[in-house]
Design an enzyme around this catalytic site. Sequence first.
Site, PDB file in Angstrom:
ATOM      1  N   GLY A 178     -22.141  -6.364   6.279  1.00  0.00           N
ATOM      2  CA  GLY A 178     -22.999  -6.022   7.412  1.00  0.00           C
ATOM      3  C   GLY A 178     -22.342  -6.298   8.757  1.00  0.00           C
ATOM      4  O   GLY A 178     -22.948  -6.116   9.808  1.00  0.00           O
TER       5      GLY A 178
ATOM      6  N   GLY B 243     -15.113  -5.474   3.146  1.00  0.00           N
ATOM      7  CA  GLY B 243     -15.825  -5.936   4.345  1.00  0.00           C
ATOM      8  C   GLY B 243     -17.107  -5.171   4.627  1.00  0.00           C
ATOM      9  O   GLY B 243     -17.990  -5.658   5.328  1.00  0.00           O
ATOM     10  N   PHE B 244     -17.247  -3.973   4.050  1.00  0.00           N
ATOM     11  CA  PHE B 244     -18.374  -3.117   4.410  1.00  0.00           C
ATOM     12  C   PHE B 244     -19.722  -3.737   4.042  1.00  0.00           C
ATOM     13  O   PHE B 244     -20.698  -3.640   4.786  1.00  0.00           O
ATOM     14  CB  PHE B 244     -18.216  -1.738   3.730  1.00  0.00           C
ATOM     15  CG  PHE B 244     -19.161  -0.716   4.259  1.00  0.00           C
ATOM     16  CD1 PHE B 244     -19.064  -0.281   5.581  1.00  0.00           C
ATOM     17  CD2 PHE B 244     -20.155  -0.171   3.464  1.00  0.00           C
ATOM     18  CE1 PHE B 244     -19.942   0.665   6.092  1.00  0.00           C
ATOM     19  CE2 PHE B 244     -21.043   0.775   3.959  1.00  0.00           C
ATOM     20  CZ  PHE B 244     -20.936   1.193   5.277  1.00  0.00           C
TER      21      PHE B 244
ATOM     22  N   HIS C  84       0.635  -4.040 -11.209  1.00  0.00           N
ATOM     23  CA  HIS C  84      -0.261  -3.667 -10.099  1.00  0.00           C
ATOM     24  C   HIS C  84      -0.904  -2.292 -10.316  1.00  0.00           C
ATOM     25  O   HIS C  84      -2.074  -2.083 -10.012  1.00  0.00           O
ATOM     26  CB  HIS C  84       0.545  -3.686  -8.790  1.00  0.00           C
ATOM     27  CG  HIS C  84      -0.260  -4.100  -7.599  1.00  0.00           C
ATOM     28  ND1 HIS C  84       0.250  -4.843  -6.570  1.00  0.00           N
ATOM     29  CD2 HIS C  84      -1.548  -3.868  -7.259  1.00  0.00           C
ATOM     30  CE1 HIS C  84      -0.687  -5.042  -5.650  1.00  0.00           C
ATOM     31  NE2 HIS C  84      -1.781  -4.460  -6.049  1.00  0.00           N
TER      32      HIS C  84
ATOM     33  N   SER D 151     -11.646  -6.474  -3.854  1.00  0.00           N
ATOM     34  CA  SER D 151     -12.528  -5.942  -2.798  1.00  0.00           C
ATOM     35  C   SER D 151     -14.006  -6.140  -3.154  1.00  0.00           C
ATOM     36  O   SER D 151     -14.806  -5.201  -3.094  1.00  0.00           O
ATOM     37  CB  SER D 151     -12.223  -4.460  -2.538  1.00  0.00           C
ATOM     38  OG  SER D 151     -10.877  -4.269  -2.143  1.00  0.00           O
ATOM     39  N   PRO D 152     -14.385  -7.377  -3.528  1.00  0.00           N
ATOM     40  CA  PRO D 152     -15.772  -7.621  -3.944  1.00  0.00           C
ATOM     41  C   PRO D 152     -16.781  -7.480  -2.812  1.00  0.00           C
ATOM     42  O   PRO D 152     -17.974  -7.315  -3.063  1.00  0.00           O
ATOM     43  CB  PRO D 152     -15.730  -9.074  -4.454  1.00  0.00           C
ATOM     44  CG  PRO D 152     -14.596  -9.693  -3.710  1.00  0.00           C
ATOM     45  CD  PRO D 152     -13.579  -8.617  -3.562  1.00  0.00           C
ATOM     46  N   LEU D 153     -16.275  -7.525  -1.569  1.00  0.00           N
ATOM     47  CA  LEU D 153     -17.162  -7.341  -0.412  1.00  0.00           C
ATOM     48  C   LEU D 153     -17.070  -5.902   0.089  1.00  0.00           C
ATOM     49  O   LEU D 153     -17.455  -5.611   1.226  1.00  0.00           O
ATOM     50  CB  LEU D 153     -16.769  -8.314   0.710  1.00  0.00           C
ATOM     51  CG  LEU D 153     -16.753  -9.798   0.315  1.00  0.00           C
ATOM     52  CD1 LEU D 153     -16.120 -10.654   1.414  1.00  0.00           C
ATOM     53  CD2 LEU D 153     -18.182 -10.271   0.025  1.00  0.00           C
ATOM     54  N   GLY D 154     -16.574  -5.015  -0.770  1.00  0.00           N
ATOM     55  CA  GLY D 154     -16.425  -3.619  -0.335  1.00  0.00           C
ATOM     56  C   GLY D 154     -15.489  -3.498   0.852  1.00  0.00           C
ATOM     57  O   GLY D 154     -15.737  -2.744   1.782  1.00  0.00           O
TER      58      GLY D 154
ATOM     59  N   TYR E 196       2.302  -7.435  -0.998  1.00  0.00           N
ATOM     60  CA  TYR E 196       1.604  -7.921   0.204  1.00  0.00           C
ATOM     61  C   TYR E 196       2.651  -8.497   1.159  1.00  0.00           C
ATOM     62  O   TYR E 196       2.856  -9.708   1.251  1.00  0.00           O
ATOM     63  CB  TYR E 196       0.543  -8.970  -0.144  1.00  0.00           C
ATOM     64  CG  TYR E 196      -0.513  -8.507  -1.139  1.00  0.00           C
ATOM     65  CD1 TYR E 196      -0.772  -7.153  -1.351  1.00  0.00           C
ATOM     66  CD2 TYR E 196      -1.263  -9.421  -1.864  1.00  0.00           C
ATOM     67  CE1 TYR E 196      -1.724  -6.728  -2.263  1.00  0.00           C
ATOM     68  CE2 TYR E 196      -2.229  -9.004  -2.771  1.00  0.00           C
ATOM     69  CZ  TYR E 196      -2.443  -7.658  -2.972  1.00  0.00           C
ATOM     70  OH  TYR E 196      -3.399  -7.260  -3.881  1.00  0.00           O
TER      71      TYR E 196
HETATM   72  N1  LIG Z   1      -5.162  -5.109  -7.282  1.00  0.00           N
HETATM   73  C1  LIG Z   1      -5.287  -4.387  -6.210  1.00  0.00           C
HETATM   74  O1  LIG Z   1      -4.862  -3.231  -6.155  1.00  0.00           O
HETATM   75  C2  LIG Z   1      -5.992  -4.952  -5.006  1.00  0.00           C
HETATM   76  C3  LIG Z   1      -6.454  -4.112  -3.975  1.00  0.00           C
HETATM   77  C4  LIG Z   1      -7.107  -4.684  -2.906  1.00  0.00           C
HETATM   78  C5  LIG Z   1      -7.308  -6.062  -2.856  1.00  0.00           C
HETATM   79  N2  LIG Z   1      -6.842  -6.853  -3.868  1.00  0.00           N
HETATM   80  C6  LIG Z   1      -7.046  -8.317  -3.860  1.00  0.00           C
HETATM   81  O2  LIG Z   1      -8.435  -8.588  -3.675  1.00  0.00           O
HETATM   82  C7  LIG Z   1      -8.612  -9.443  -2.552  1.00  0.00           C
HETATM   83  C8  LIG Z   1      -9.919  -9.126  -1.847  1.00  0.00           C
HETATM   84  O3  LIG Z   1     -10.023  -7.744  -1.555  1.00  0.00           O
HETATM   85  P1  LIG Z   1     -10.066  -7.137  -0.084  1.00  0.00           P
HETATM   86  O4  LIG Z   1      -9.461  -8.105   0.862  1.00  0.00           O
HETATM   87  O5  LIG Z   1      -9.549  -5.762  -0.156  1.00  0.00           O
HETATM   88  O6  LIG Z   1     -11.599  -6.962   0.214  1.00  0.00           O
HETATM   89  P2  LIG Z   1     -12.889  -7.874   0.370  1.00  0.00           P
HETATM   90  O7  LIG Z   1     -12.640  -9.260  -0.075  1.00  0.00           O
HETATM   91  O8  LIG Z   1     -13.974  -7.106  -0.246  1.00  0.00           O
HETATM   92  O9  LIG Z   1     -13.112  -7.832   1.937  1.00  0.00           O
HETATM   93  C9  LIG Z   1     -12.182  -8.312   2.861  1.00  0.00           C
HETATM   94  C10 LIG Z   1     -12.624  -7.866   4.245  1.00  0.00           C
HETATM   95  O10 LIG Z   1     -13.931  -8.377   4.507  1.00  0.00           O
HETATM   96  C11 LIG Z   1     -13.935  -9.177   5.679  1.00  0.00           C
HETATM   97  N3  LIG Z   1     -14.777 -10.357   5.347  1.00  0.00           N
HETATM   98  C12 LIG Z   1     -14.540 -11.273   4.385  1.00  0.00           C
HETATM   99  N4  LIG Z   1     -15.561 -12.164   4.332  1.00  0.00           N
HETATM  100  C13 LIG Z   1     -16.452 -11.784   5.263  1.00  0.00           C
HETATM  101  C14 LIG Z   1     -17.707 -12.289   5.680  1.00  0.00           C
HETATM  102  N5  LIG Z   1     -18.256 -13.356   5.108  1.00  0.00           N
HETATM  103  N6  LIG Z   1     -18.359 -11.630   6.681  1.00  0.00           N
HETATM  104  C15 LIG Z   1     -17.822 -10.549   7.266  1.00  0.00           C
HETATM  105  N7  LIG Z   1     -16.634 -10.004   6.910  1.00  0.00           N
HETATM  106  C16 LIG Z   1     -15.950 -10.620   5.912  1.00  0.00           C
HETATM  107  C17 LIG Z   1     -12.492  -9.517   5.939  1.00  0.00           C
HETATM  108  O11 LIG Z   1     -12.260  -9.570   7.320  1.00  0.00           O
HETATM  109  P3  LIG Z   1     -11.846 -10.956   8.059  1.00  0.00           P
HETATM  110  O12 LIG Z   1     -10.492 -11.293   7.574  1.00  0.00           O
HETATM  111  O13 LIG Z   1     -11.906 -10.574   9.483  1.00  0.00           O
HETATM  112  O14 LIG Z   1     -12.890 -11.956   7.652  1.00  0.00           O
HETATM  113  C18 LIG Z   1     -11.746  -8.316   5.356  1.00  0.00           C
HETATM  114  O15 LIG Z   1     -11.677  -7.274   6.298  1.00  0.00           O
HETATM  115  C19 LIG Z   1      -7.363  -9.205  -1.705  1.00  0.00           C
HETATM  116  O16 LIG Z   1      -7.113 -10.281  -0.849  1.00  0.00           O
HETATM  117  C20 LIG Z   1      -6.295  -9.026  -2.751  1.00  0.00           C
HETATM  118  O17 LIG Z   1      -5.840 -10.306  -3.180  1.00  0.00           O
HETATM  119  C21 LIG Z   1      -6.195  -6.310  -4.940  1.00  0.00           C
END
Ligand SMILES: NC(=O)c1ccc[n+]([C@@H]2O[C@H](COP(=O)([O-])OP(=O)(O)OC[C@H]3O[C@@H](n4cnc5c(N)ncnc54)[C@H](OP(=O)(O)O)[C@@H]3O)[C@@H](O)[C@H]2O)c1
Length: 327
Positions: free
Chosen positions: A211, A207-208, A123, A202-205, A57
């Site tokens: 909504g 961001g998808f 990773h 990516s628990p929020l998909g 990162y």
């Molecule tokens: N091991 C791996 O290969 C791997 C891969 C991916 C991610 N990760 C880890 O998992 C963590 C989380 O995954 P992720 O960041 O990919 O996806 P995520 O947590 O599912 O979603 C993040 C996205 O959602 C948006 N968001 C977050 N909260 C929101 C809300 N309440 N309402 C509307 N939009 C919202 C964020 O935008 P804004 O910033 O604009 O709010 C961002 O674009 C990462 O930070 C990383 O540490 C690990």
Amino acid sequence: MKTRQLGTSGLEVSELGFGCMGLSHGYGPATNENDAIALIQKAYESGTTFFDTAEVYGQGANEQLVGKALHHVRDKVIIATKFGFKNGRNTDGLDSRPERIREVAENSLRYLRTDYIDLFYQHRVDPDVPVEEVAGTVKDLIAEGKVKHFGMSEAGIRSIRRAHAVQPVAALQSEYSMFWREPENEIIPLLEELGIGFVPFSPLGKGFLTGKMNADTEFDKTDWRNVMPRFTKENRKVNQTIVDLVTKIAGEHNATPAQIALAWLLAQKPWIAPIPGTTKMTRLEENIGGADISLGNDDLAIINKALDNISLQGERYPASLANLQGR
Ligand SMILES: NC(=O)c1ccc[n+]([C@@H]2O[C@H](COP(=O)([O-])OP(=O)(O)OC[C@H]3O[C@@H](n4cnc5c(N)ncnc54)[C@H](OP(=O)(O)O)[C@@H]3O)[C@@H](O)[C@H]2O)c1
């Protein structure tokens, strides 16, 4: 916020962690350093004790942010980081050779301003280095006191079993959400059998599921979602059905869609700790509120039946990023 045990490893974390990736990497320009530090510290002040970062990162930039934000509360938090990409760039291929793992560990310790890493994940499984050798290297780092626990990310069931036989795996970090339920087939039963905790990324998909985006949303030109098949405009239009479902459930529970996405994960197993990420203070607070929504077995049965009837469109990763596909 309540805490959870990650499997039988003895590793205790806040039930929702904070994913720090988006502050430096993946979803457009990096967040300004002061704002990023304030956000990480706010997560801690709000009860989060589990922070996720990785070498890749921003080639150490994200680890440095985490170090700056949390070094004064080091003994109160669990910091997870990851090794496994050549030169610390996910476009350069994989590299889990023992000497490289050691190099990443030393850099991470320095960047994180600490003398131990709580959870050190591979990773991605590296096809050129047997997982036994990787597990053995982390085992040595644990014996030296530099690492407390071993983790894997997006590893397949054979790799997990082989590595676990050399050095017990405390946690698997892989994608899991209402938007990607594949781990339910083989991974979750295996983790339950072996006593390994699960950290859904990516628990929020991505961001998808919140909504807050739709087919008309334009991503920054440096945003990875531009090249992810699931996020083409056409696929977002088709996949909107899942957002409509989550939004409907959220209305029934007086919650937001993001909170429902997190509550759904927390309800699956008591040894699951998701790590949502955001760059915005208000969303951080909203997401932490997801831990207060409790979904019972009846709720889950209704939701899962509805999810089963939705057919999602688009692969997670394009062929050009085949390295990111698990093994
Ligand atoms: N091991 C791996 O290969 C791997 C891969 C991916 C991610 N990760 C880890 O998992 C963590 C989380 O995954 P992720 O960041 O990919 O996806 P995520 O947590 O599912 O979603 C993040 C996205 O959602 C948006 N968001 C977050 N909260 C929101 C809300 N309440 N309402 C509307 N939009 C919202 C964020 O935008 P804004 O910033 O604009 O709010 C961002 O674009 C990462 O930070 C990383 O540490 C690990």
